[in-house]
Design a protein around this motif. Structure first.
Motif, PDB file in Angstrom:
ATOM      1  N   TYR A   1     -44.286 -16.766   9.204  1.00 50.06           N
ATOM      2  CA  TYR A   1     -44.846 -15.471   8.826  1.00 50.06           C
ATOM      3  C   TYR A   1     -46.157 -15.707   8.096  1.00 50.06           C
ATOM      4  N   LYS A   2     -47.062 -14.769   8.271  1.00 50.38           N
ATOM      5  CA  LYS A   2     -48.367 -14.796   7.604  1.00 50.38           C
ATOM      6  C   LYS A   2     -48.427 -13.642   6.620  1.00 50.38           C
ATOM      7  N   GLN A   3     -48.922 -13.919   5.415  1.00 52.96           N
ATOM      8  CA  GLN A   3     -49.104 -12.863   4.427  1.00 52.96           C
ATOM      9  C   GLN A   3     -50.545 -12.900   3.925  1.00 52.96           C
ATOM     10  N   PRO A   4     -51.426 -12.068   4.493  1.00 45.91           N
ATOM     11  CA  PRO A   4     -52.814 -12.014   4.028  1.00 45.91           C
ATOM     12  C   PRO A   4     -52.885 -11.334   2.673  1.00 45.91           C
TER      13      PRO A   4
ATOM     14  N   GLY B   1     -42.065  -4.052   5.971  1.00 45.30           N
ATOM     15  CA  GLY B   1     -42.910  -2.971   5.511  1.00 45.30           C
ATOM     16  C   GLY B   1     -44.028  -3.506   4.636  1.00 45.30           C
ATOM     17  N   PRO B   2     -44.907  -2.629   4.170  1.00 55.17           N
ATOM     18  CA  PRO B   2     -46.062  -3.051   3.376  1.00 55.17           C
ATOM     19  C   PRO B   2     -45.704  -3.452   1.948  1.00 55.17           C
ATOM     20  N   GLY B   3     -44.481  -3.177   1.536  1.00 52.06           N
ATOM     21  CA  GLY B   3     -44.066  -3.544   0.180  1.00 52.06           C
ATOM     22  C   GLY B   3     -44.366  -2.472  -0.848  1.00 52.06           C
ATOM     23  N   THR B   4     -43.591  -2.506  -1.920  1.00 53.08           N
ATOM     24  CA  THR B   4     -43.838  -1.669  -3.098  1.00 53.08           C
ATOM     25  C   THR B   4     -44.097  -2.595  -4.271  1.00 53.08           C
ATOM     26  N   ARG B   5     -45.269  -2.439  -4.881  1.00 53.52           N
ATOM     27  CA  ARG B   5     -45.568  -3.243  -6.072  1.00 53.52           C
ATOM     28  C   ARG B   5     -45.067  -2.493  -7.286  1.00 53.52           C
ATOM     29  N   LEU B   6     -44.051  -3.051  -7.934  1.00 55.32           N
ATOM     30  CA  LEU B   6     -43.443  -2.418  -9.106  1.00 55.32           C
ATOM     31  C   LEU B   6     -43.907  -3.123 -10.373  1.00 55.32           C
TER      32      LEU B   6
ATOM     33  N   ALA C   1     -54.647 -16.810   4.442  1.00 53.55           N
ATOM     34  CA  ALA C   1     -53.411 -16.115   4.074  1.00 53.55           C
ATOM     35  C   ALA C   1     -52.415 -17.114   3.517  1.00 53.55           C
ATOM     36  N   MET C   2     -51.318 -16.581   3.004  1.00 52.56           N
ATOM     37  CA  MET C   2     -50.135 -17.404   2.719  1.00 52.56           C
ATOM     38  C   MET C   2     -49.317 -17.470   4.004  1.00 52.56           C
TER      39      MET C   2
ATOM     40  N   SER D   1     -53.633  -8.530   1.846  1.00 56.45           N
ATOM     41  CA  SER D   1     -53.059  -7.182   1.873  1.00 56.45           C
ATOM     42  C   SER D   1     -51.571  -7.189   1.556  1.00 56.45           C
ATOM     43  N   ARG D   2     -50.968  -8.372   1.540  1.00 58.34           N
ATOM     44  CA  ARG D   2     -49.553  -8.675   1.255  1.00 58.34           C
ATOM     45  C   ARG D   2     -48.590  -8.265   2.364  1.00 58.34           C
ATOM     46  N   GLN D   3     -49.084  -7.717   3.441  1.00 59.88           N
ATOM     47  CA  GLN D   3     -48.213  -7.396   4.573  1.00 59.88           C
ATOM     48  C   GLN D   3     -47.674  -8.678   5.172  1.00 59.88           C
ATOM     49  N   MET D   4     -46.387  -8.748   5.413  1.00 58.96           N
ATOM     50  CA  MET D   4     -45.762  -9.905   6.051  1.00 58.96           C
ATOM     51  C   MET D   4     -45.810  -9.715   7.560  1.00 58.96           C
TER      52      MET D   4
END
Lengths: 115, 116
Positions: free
Chosen positions: A37-40, B108-113, A88-89, A42-45
């Protein structure tokens, strides 16, 4: 216990060059799946590539390919013709293919592509 | 396809408050996963559901955390009361199921808490 190890916390590569990210895993299962998996930023996986353990042929998705060595429990990711957008990560993940659905993730490798 | 939808994208709350995170999986996906990501611990699976039934909640850190999936298109993760150490990015992911060939999880895009 299943584990996934990514031994390179950070790597860098020049644009257009090739880079290989390492991953090893531990499992007692024979049938399982492996993922990158790539996480740029933007933090989207984002799923990059997957490999089924029963397939000997290495998976390929455009510029991304894997080197799957089942006996060595190694699953490296090769990125060819690196692009700035590849920064990215990268997380290696393992699922042992039973009725369990959870993925075991490595700690990740931070890849920086330099112009 | 809209992908996995999470809300809110960002949440800032004070210690002791209740927090509810929401997730809508991809239509047709039967399995749903909640993860937490922190610098110290990386990505951790908290709980996952199959056909709306919780399968494994061993990753839920404390009784302050609870998750529900009342139907195939909606899940919640609740923290009550919240604490500063709960600050993290919470991801929801879904997959077709748990059977062979169904293992790709889409996040999903995630929730930053942030809990202050």
């Amino acid at each position: 216990a299943q584990t996934v190890t990514q031994s390179q916390p950070e790597m860098s590569v020049q644009e257009a060059e090739t880079v290989t990210l390492s991953c090893t895993y531990d499992t007692s299962e024979n049938n399982y799946y492996l993922f990158w998996y790539k996480q740029p930023p933007s933090r989207q996986m984002i799923l990059v590539i997957r490999q089924e353990a029963y397939k000997q042929q290495n998976a390929t998705e455009n510029r991304f390919s894997v080197n799957f060595q089942k006996a060595a429990k190694s699953f490296s990711l090769k990125i060819s013709d690196s692009q700035l957008g590849d920064t990215a990560m990268y997380f290696c993940a393992h699922n042992y293919g039973g009725s369990q659905g959870n993925l075991i993730f490595g700690k990740g490798t931070k890849l920086s592509v330099k112009p | 396809d809209a992908g996995v939808i999470q809300s809110p994208r960002h949440e800032v709350t004070e210690m002791g408050q209740e927090v509810t995170l929401r997730c809508k999986p991809i239509s047709g996906h039967n399995s749903l996963f909640w993860y937490r990501q922190t610098m110290m611990r990386g990505l951790e699976l908290l709980i996952y559901f199959n056909n709306n039934v919780p399968i494994d909640d061993s990753g839920m850190p404390e009784d302050r955390f609870s998750a529900k999936m009342p139907n195939a298109s909606f899940s919640t993760l609740k923290i009550q009361p919240s604490e500063p150490r709960d600050s993290a990015v919470y991801f929801c992911a879904s997959s077709l199921g748990l059977g062979a060939g169904s293992y790709e999880q889409y996040f999903g895009p995630g929730t930053r808490l942030t809990v202050t």
